[in-house]
Structures are given as C-alpha cells and as structure tokens.
Design an enzyme around this catalytic site. Sequence first.
Site, short mmCIF file in Angstrom:
data_model
loop_
_atom_site.label_atom_id
_atom_site.label_comp_id
_atom_site.label_asym_id
_atom_site.label_seq_id
_atom_site.Cartn_x
_atom_site.Cartn_y
_atom_site.Cartn_z
N CYS A 1 22.22 -36.95 46.00
CA CYS A 1 20.97 -36.47 45.38
C CYS A 1 19.73 -36.80 46.22
O CYS A 1 18.65 -36.29 45.96
CB CYS A 1 20.83 -37.03 43.98
SG CYS A 1 22.22 -36.64 42.92
N HIS B 1 13.51 -37.11 42.01
CA HIS B 1 14.79 -36.45 41.73
C HIS B 1 14.95 -36.38 40.21
O HIS B 1 14.72 -37.37 39.51
CB HIS B 1 15.92 -37.24 42.39
CG HIS B 1 17.27 -36.82 41.92
ND1 HIS B 1 17.64 -35.50 41.85
CD2 HIS B 1 18.33 -37.55 41.46
CE1 HIS B 1 18.88 -35.43 41.39
NE2 HIS B 1 19.31 -36.65 41.14
N ASN C 1 20.20 -31.85 36.18
CA ASN C 1 20.23 -32.52 37.48
C ASN C 1 20.89 -31.57 38.49
O ASN C 1 22.09 -31.28 38.38
CB ASN C 1 21.04 -33.82 37.34
CG ASN C 1 21.15 -34.61 38.63
OD1 ASN C 1 20.91 -34.08 39.71
ND2 ASN C 1 21.56 -35.86 38.53
O1 UT7 Z 1 21.64 -37.91 40.30
C1 UT7 Z 1 21.98 -39.25 40.14
C2 UT7 Z 1 23.19 -39.35 39.32
N1 UT7 Z 1 23.13 -39.60 37.93
C3 UT7 Z 1 22.23 -40.27 37.22
O2 UT7 Z 1 21.16 -40.63 37.61
C4 UT7 Z 1 22.63 -40.62 35.82
C5 UT7 Z 1 22.09 -41.94 35.37
N2 UT7 Z 1 22.55 -42.30 34.04
C6 UT7 Z 1 22.17 -41.63 32.92
O3 UT7 Z 1 21.39 -40.69 33.00
C7 UT7 Z 1 22.68 -42.14 31.59
O4 UT7 Z 1 23.37 -43.34 31.77
C8 UT7 Z 1 23.60 -41.11 30.85
C9 UT7 Z 1 22.77 -39.94 30.37
C10 UT7 Z 1 24.69 -40.62 31.79
C11 UT7 Z 1 24.24 -41.76 29.65
O5 UT7 Z 1 23.23 -42.29 28.79
P1 UT7 Z 1 23.35 -43.77 28.23
O6 UT7 Z 1 22.21 -43.98 27.34
O7 UT7 Z 1 23.47 -44.68 29.43
O8 UT7 Z 1 24.69 -43.71 27.40
P2 UT7 Z 1 26.03 -44.54 27.57
O9 UT7 Z 1 26.79 -44.08 28.78
O10 UT7 Z 1 25.71 -45.99 27.46
O11 UT7 Z 1 26.82 -44.09 26.28
C12 UT7 Z 1 26.34 -44.40 24.95
C13 UT7 Z 1 27.25 -43.72 23.96
C14 UT7 Z 1 28.75 -43.94 24.25
O12 UT7 Z 1 29.40 -44.03 22.99
P3 UT7 Z 1 29.86 -45.46 22.42
O13 UT7 Z 1 30.76 -46.03 23.46
O14 UT7 Z 1 28.59 -46.24 22.27
O15 UT7 Z 1 30.52 -45.10 21.12
C15 UT7 Z 1 29.18 -42.66 24.92
O16 UT7 Z 1 30.55 -42.38 24.75
O17 UT7 Z 1 27.06 -42.29 24.02
C16 UT7 Z 1 28.33 -41.64 24.20
N3 UT7 Z 1 28.12 -40.42 24.96
C17 UT7 Z 1 27.82 -39.24 24.39
N4 UT7 Z 1 27.64 -38.89 23.11
C18 UT7 Z 1 27.33 -37.61 22.86
C19 UT7 Z 1 28.18 -40.25 26.31
N5 UT7 Z 1 27.93 -38.97 26.62
C20 UT7 Z 1 27.70 -38.33 25.45
C21 UT7 Z 1 27.39 -37.00 25.11
N6 UT7 Z 1 27.20 -36.68 23.82
N7 UT7 Z 1 27.24 -36.03 26.06
#
Ligand code: UT7
Length: 307
Positions: free
Chosen positions: A114, A236, A266
């Site tokens: 990225c 980004h 993204n």
């Molecule tokens: O270009 C560079 C590459 N990428 C990035 O910069 C991404 C950086 N990270 C992020 O943007 C965030 O970490 C995410 C958007 C990917 C995830 O958000 P988060 O607030 O960090 O969520 P999490 O991974 O801690 O997940 C929280 C909960 C989990 O459920 P449990 O374990 O608490 O029951 C996930 O399973 O949210 C769940 N979850 C979802 N729920 C509904 C993860 N994805 C989804 C979804 N819809 N799409």
Amino acid sequence: MNLPIKILGTGHYVPNQVVTNHDLEKIVDTSDEWIVSRTGIKERRKVNHETTHEMAYLASKKALEEAKIDASDIDIIIVATITENQKTPAVANFVAGLLGIEHDVMSFDLNAACTGFVYALEVAASLIQHPKYRKALVIGAETLSNVLDYTDRNTCILFGDGAGAVVLEKGQEQQLGYFYNTSRPDMTNTLDVGKYIKMDGRKVFLFAVEVIEKSILKVLNDANLSLDDIDHIIPHQANERIILAVSKSMNVSMDKFVMNIASYGNTSAASIPLTLSEYKKKHSETKTLLFVGFGGGFTYGAAIVKV
Ligand code: UT7
C-alpha cells in the site's frame, strides 16, 4: 535532500460496478453498521472485465490529457501494484504499449504494497533529476477483488479496485520533492497476499497509527516545514479510524486529511493517486501536499510535493 518535481497532471479510473455494504451483507456475516462504524467504508468498486493494466492505462491517459502532454514525451513509467494480472510483461510495459509508445522508455512495476505509490514517486523523482529523462508517469493500480476471499469477513469488506496516475517532470530548485520511504521487515505474515489477502487487522492498525505519525514528522523535519505549511495530507485510505487516531494523537484537525474511503474502500497502491486526482479536480490552484502511506512488508513512507 530536495528532489524537486513538478506534477503536471493527475488522472484516475474506477470500474463502474459498485459493491455496497448491503451487497456484502448477503454473502458474509457482516452488517453495514459494523463496516461503517469500524472502517468508514460505505461502498467500493469492483472490476467487471478490466485488467490492472487497462485501469492503469485509462488513469494515465487522463493524467496526460490534463497535463497536455503527449505520450511521446514520457521516458519513465512506473506502476505500483500488488495485483498484476501476470508476472510478465509488467503492467508498466502494457501501459507503454497501450499508449502507443515506440521510443525508448524505462517501464517497470514496483511492489511496496500500500506504500507503493509513495515509493514509486521517490524513484521517479530521483531518476528525473537526470537530464536524459524528460517526463515520468507514476501510477498506482489494483484489482484487489481478484485476491479477496469472499468467505473471509475480516478482509473482503475492506478492499476495492481502481487506479490513479500522475505525470511529472523535474522541478525548479524552489519546488518541492521531499521523501521518506522505509520498511520494518515483518516475517510473521501479519499481512500477506498469496491466492488471497490474509491479515491480522488489529496488528496492522497499531502499526499504521505509529508509522503515519513518525513518517509525517520525519518528512516535515527533512523539508524544514511545519504542518501549518501543508495545505492537506493525503493518507493511504485503509480505515477512517486509523486517521482519526492519528488526528487525535497529533492534535491535527480531521479537516487536514483528505478522505474518500467511504466511496472506494482500501485500493492499496492506488489509494493515494486516486484521492489526489479527485482532490485536484476540486482544487485547481497549486497546493502543498503531504502523502503518507503504510502497508504490507511492513513498508511505510511520506512525501511532500507541490501539486
Ligand atoms: O492497507 C493496509 C492494510 N490494512 C489495514 O490497514 C487494516 C488495519 N486494520 C483495520 O482496519 C481493522 O483492524 C479492521 C477493520 C480490519 C478490523 O477492525 P477491528 O476493530 O480491529 O476488529 P477486530 O479484528 O478486533 O474484530 C472485532 C470483532 C471480532 O469478533 P469477536 O471476536 O469480538 O466476536 C471479529 O470477528 O469483529 C468481528 N468482525 C466482524 N464483524 C462483522 C471482523 N470483521 C467483521 C465484519 N463484520 N466484516
């Protein structure tokens, strides 16, 4: 060290197929509310039939038109991408062919995930200081939908397709071209793309907030400028919450950051040039801009230019 560049034109291309959060609700266990509140994304684009090189070419054509430059003046083409449709020819070779270039042209792809566009801009800025090169095309283009696992809700809701391009030449001494590009090797597959994108989102989030601030401060220091000298920061576009966290920790208003993640998600290496091209359609006067990128590798970096 200043590598003065003059950006002569910008262009972008996005496929016309829109995938909304509601569309994704039908294929994975997610919700519009979750996606908007956790990322700021409302919709993204997905290719119908377009290849990475076709999108790269269409964005370049618009940048050349805006710059009023003929493809026969281009001596360097660099495409930042992680989603080329084949290993070789490079996307940049296809772009040269589609532009009808028959003269000597250095054309190659660059993979810095990225951060690819910021890396490619520094490479082009360095090369273009040499009198043998007249003008360069720097492009970010991605078809990330080809590497998305639509059963993985952690990733498939985040990414989109698109391309952005800039045409540049060597600038006068007083023009700007400050760059800071670096990496912190990560051997633990925190973010990797094989057949599909896989990612430890939380780890990438924390890394991003840390290095965005670090990169902004480093490039400002190198340029002997302060944030007050910068009209806007184009980050980004990975997650609106990442930028909110940076804005809070640096005590910089969110108005300083140009965001379009709600519409495109993204788009990896395409996100900064795509956002820049949209920005320039609204701001025709010259602006001092700071680009900041981060991504797989881990790579990260920033640039200050006048556009
Ligand atoms: O270009 C560079 C590459 N990428 C990035 O910069 C991404 C950086 N990270 C992020 O943007 C965030 O970490 C995410 C958007 C990917 C995830 O958000 P988060 O607030 O960090 O969520 P999490 O991974 O801690 O997940 C929280 C909960 C989990 O459920 P449990 O374990 O608490 O029951 C996930 O399973 O949210 C769940 N979850 C979802 N729920 C509904 C993860 N994805 C989804 C979804 N819809 N799409």
